[in-house]
Design a protein around this motif. Structure first.
Motif, PDB file in Angstrom:
ATOM      1  N   GLY A 150      -3.289   2.741  21.126  1.00 13.06           N
ATOM      2  CA  GLY A 150      -2.719   1.947  20.054  1.00 13.06           C
ATOM      3  C   GLY A 150      -3.166   2.454  18.692  1.00 13.06           C
ATOM      4  N   TRP A 151      -2.275   2.298  17.708  1.00 12.79           N
ATOM      5  CA  TRP A 151      -2.562   2.803  16.359  1.00 12.79           C
ATOM      6  C   TRP A 151      -2.580   1.664  15.348  1.00 12.79           C
ATOM      7  N   GLU A 152      -3.623   1.672  14.491  1.00 11.14           N
ATOM      8  CA  GLU A 152      -3.723   0.773  13.342  1.00 11.14           C
ATOM      9  C   GLU A 152      -4.415   1.531  12.221  1.00 11.14           C
ATOM     10  N   GLY A 153      -4.171   1.123  10.990  1.00 12.39           N
ATOM     11  CA  GLY A 153      -4.862   1.782   9.881  1.00 12.39           C
ATOM     12  C   GLY A 153      -4.068   1.718   8.600  1.00 12.39           C
ATOM     13  N   MET A 154      -4.065   2.825   7.840  1.00  8.81           N
ATOM     14  CA  MET A 154      -3.429   2.888   6.530  1.00  8.81           C
ATOM     15  C   MET A 154      -2.249   3.852   6.547  1.00  8.81           C
ATOM     16  N   LYS A 155      -1.196   3.461   5.817  1.00  9.23           N
ATOM     17  CA  LYS A 155      -0.050   4.338   5.595  1.00  9.23           C
ATOM     18  C   LYS A 155       0.074   4.598   4.097  1.00  9.23           C
ATOM     19  N   VAL A 156       0.539   5.802   3.762  1.00 13.15           N
ATOM     20  CA  VAL A 156       0.710   6.213   2.370  1.00 13.15           C
ATOM     21  C   VAL A 156       2.185   6.524   2.128  1.00 13.15           C
ATOM     22  N   PHE A 157       2.750   5.938   1.074  1.00 10.85           N
ATOM     23  CA  PHE A 157       4.142   6.177   0.703  1.00 10.85           C
ATOM     24  C   PHE A 157       4.207   6.740  -0.712  1.00 10.85           C
ATOM     25  N   ASP A 158       5.176   7.636  -0.923  1.00 10.40           N
ATOM     26  CA  ASP A 158       5.490   8.117  -2.258  1.00 10.40           C
ATOM     27  C   ASP A 158       6.608   7.228  -2.812  1.00 10.40           C
ATOM     28  N   VAL A 159       6.343   6.551  -3.942  1.00 12.17           N
ATOM     29  CA  VAL A 159       7.342   5.667  -4.534  1.00 12.17           C
ATOM     30  C   VAL A 159       7.723   6.160  -5.932  1.00 12.17           C
ATOM     31  N   SER A 160       7.693   7.474  -6.114  1.00 13.41           N
ATOM     32  CA  SER A 160       8.117   8.031  -7.404  1.00 13.41           C
ATOM     33  C   SER A 160       9.556   7.624  -7.708  1.00 13.41           C
ATOM     34  N   ASP A 161      10.372   7.479  -6.677  1.00  8.95           N
ATOM     35  CA  ASP A 161      11.676   6.838  -6.789  1.00  8.95           C
ATOM     36  C   ASP A 161      11.558   5.514  -6.053  1.00  8.95           C
ATOM     37  N   PRO A 162      11.359   4.400  -6.771  1.00  6.79           N
ATOM     38  CA  PRO A 162      11.130   3.118  -6.095  1.00  6.79           C
ATOM     39  C   PRO A 162      12.270   2.693  -5.177  1.00  6.79           C
ATOM     40  N   ALA A 163      13.459   3.227  -5.397  1.00  2.00           N
ATOM     41  CA  ALA A 163      14.597   2.882  -4.551  1.00  2.00           C
ATOM     42  C   ALA A 163      14.586   3.651  -3.230  1.00  2.00           C
ATOM     43  N   LYS A 164      13.764   4.693  -3.179  1.00  2.00           N
ATOM     44  CA  LYS A 164      13.733   5.523  -1.969  1.00  2.00           C
ATOM     45  C   LYS A 164      12.292   5.881  -1.617  1.00  2.00           C
ATOM     46  N   PRO A 165      11.502   4.917  -1.179  1.00  2.00           N
ATOM     47  CA  PRO A 165      10.120   5.226  -0.767  1.00  2.00           C
ATOM     48  C   PRO A 165      10.098   6.261   0.352  1.00  2.00           C
ATOM     49  N   ARG A 166       9.141   7.156   0.250  1.00  2.00           N
ATOM     50  CA  ARG A 166       9.025   8.235   1.249  1.00  2.00           C
ATOM     51  C   ARG A 166       7.656   8.159   1.915  1.00  2.00           C
ATOM     52  N   TYR A 167       7.660   8.096   3.242  1.00  2.00           N
ATOM     53  CA  TYR A 167       6.426   8.011   4.025  1.00  2.00           C
ATOM     54  C   TYR A 167       5.739   9.374   4.005  1.00  2.00           C
ATOM     55  N   VAL A 168       4.481   9.398   3.520  1.00  2.00           N
ATOM     56  CA  VAL A 168       3.776  10.661   3.303  1.00  2.00           C
ATOM     57  C   VAL A 168       2.749  10.955   4.392  1.00  2.00           C
TER      58      VAL A 168
END
Length: 476
Positions: A150-168
């Motif tokens: 099982g996986w738990e923890g932190m995710k990082v997203f790029d929101v330089s374009d708030p309309a198109k968040p990108r999972y980093v």
């Protein structure tokens, strides 16, 4: 340990229904009841607004599909410029608040994993996952804490374009990430995430007792795809509060940490203990004082400094957020705030108790109500705070005199469901650039305008970025 894995893309506007777990699915959740039992709509009944005359309710934007259901719980908020990023048990929502009295949804991101605690730095959005998932993608399935994979923890997203968040990227932490706190590095080249989690059990391979620690993640700002788990320091080497049957919760980690970077201080709300940290070395936070309140505090939940960094308001989440504790039998000292002055300095700093504050209105037996997330209202020379109380609504109160706190404004609704206790109400209420923004568990986004001479000076204070658990300093 850095987690490697395939990071799937995110669909910015979600069109299908989310298959999110109920709040009861994960051991360690502070919400023991299933909020969705027998109910499918987040809009249970028409509700009357009750408020003080000095608050104007300027906007209400209900939860939208697919988050318009009981299990898609609205949680914390982070602010950047004209946008508010609101966590959800099913992902997160991006709002345009350039016209704060006419907020609009920019996009909704489906990425289930429970809690959805959020913070932001520049173009990076950090999101907590606190329910075990089959993998680290946004297309994962729910699993159990007994699953070694099982996986738990932190995710990082790029929101330089708030309309198109990108999972980093992502990174796993022991017992997941119930909350996290963003801590800027002094050189401005990275951010640290202090991850809080709790409730270990011997049968959970990734969440072993005693778990008296926090996790420290470093994210290079020029390479957010490579977060590193630096350390998991033990906060309570001699053991935390052992707890009491039917009373205070045993300490097995921290619930939340608030940092005051300008003074190199942090305040930890750690279940059975309140902690003051020295964070002058961001990678090695050091406990300088530890306090308990075994008579009235059941669950040290969160913390807020005053602007001078000379006081801390700790919250007691009696009943885990799902109980009706704003009533006469519970009284004014339990499920309340504890106000502490910081006396001394450096290694000699100590937390000294001054008083309790609890909303002065009794709530119905069907309304979950207890102290929860809030922030300072930036009034120079005064200590004034706005705070969420679940179905107790939003309270604005002053603690300039630590021994005599008093409410100066409030916003409340009648019960979400008059027929039964149902988890709802304001999860987080924060002041940002002239308005109060409230994230409702079931209600969506509310915007309030406080019109009072005591708080009017705050309207002149502006921030470009605001993480409530990373307290900035405003000029007097």
């Amino acid at each position: 340990m850095r987690v490697a894995g395939v990071l799937a893309g995110v669909v910015p506007l979600v069109l299908g229904l989310l298959a999110t777990p109920s709040l009861a699915d994960t051991p360690g959740s502070e919400h023991p009841e299933d909020p969705g039992a027998g109910v499918v709509s987040a809009q249970a009944v028409a509700r009357e607004v009750i408020k003080s005359k000095n608050i104007k309710h300027t906007a209400h934007l209900p939860k939208q599909a697919p988050f318009d259901n009981i299990e898609s719980v609205g949680t914390d908020i982070a602010f950047k410029g004209r946008h508010a990023f609101v966590g959800n048990y099913g992902g997160f929502v991006v709002y345009d608040i350039a016209k704060p009295d006419k907020p609009q949804i920019v996009t909704q991101v489906a990425c289930p994993g429970g809690q959805g605690d959020v913070s932001i730095s520049g173009n990076l959005l950090f999101v907590s996952t606190d329910y075990p998932r089959s993998n680290n993608t946004c297309q994962s399935e729910a699993t159990t804490a007994a699953d070694p994979n099982g996986w738990e923890g932190m995710k990082v997203f790029d929101v330089s374009d708030p309309a198109k968040p990108r999972y980093v990227s992502s990174i796993a932490t022991a017992c997941g990430s119930h909350t996290h706190t963003l801590v800027p590095d002094k050189a401005g080249k990275a951010v640290y995430l202090y991850v809080s989690s709790y409730a270990p059990k011997p049968e959970f391979p990734n969440c072993q007792p005693p778990h008296d620690k926090i996790s420290i993640i470093k994210v290079p700002l020029d390479n957010p795809a490579e977060p590193v788990l630096l350390d998991a320091p033990v906060v309570f080497p001699d053991g935390g509060n052992p707890g009491q049957p039917g009373g205070i919760r045993e300490t097995s980690g921290c619930h939340d940490i608030t940092v005051f970077p300008s003074k190199d201080l942090a305040a930890g709300a750690c279940m059975g203990d309140g902690v003051l940290f020295d964070i002058s070395d961001r990678e090695k936070p050091r406990v300088v004082n530890q306090v308990r309140d075994d008579q009235n505090f059941a669950f040290w939940h969160s913390a807020t400094f005053n602007n001078e960094g000379t006081k801390v308001v700790f919250t007691d989440e009696l009943g885990g957020g799902s109980a009706a504790t704003c009533d006469a039998p519970t009284g004014p000292k339990r499920g309340a705030n504890g106000i502490y002055d910081i006396v001394g300095s450096g290694a000699e700093s100590k937390l000294e108790f001054r008083s309790y504050y609890k909303i002065p209105r009794h709530q119905a037996a069907t309304e979950n109500c207890v102290a929860h997330n809030g922030s300072l209202i930036p009034v120079p020379g005064k200590d004034i705070m706005v705070q969420a109380w679940y179905q107790g609504g939003v309270s604005v109160w002053e603690f300039t005199d630590s021994a005599q706190p008093k409410e100066i404004a409030f916003f409340d609704r009648t019960p979400f469901d008059p027929g039964k206790l149902q988890t709802a109400g304001s999860w987080s209420a924060y002041y940002y650039n002239g308005r109060v923004f409230s994230s409702g568990i079931q209600e969506g986004l509310d915007v309030l305008d406080i019109k009072d001479r005591r708080t009017d000076p705050a309207k002149r204070v502006r921030f470009e970025e605001f993480n409530p658990q990373t307290q900035p300093v405003y000029a007097d």
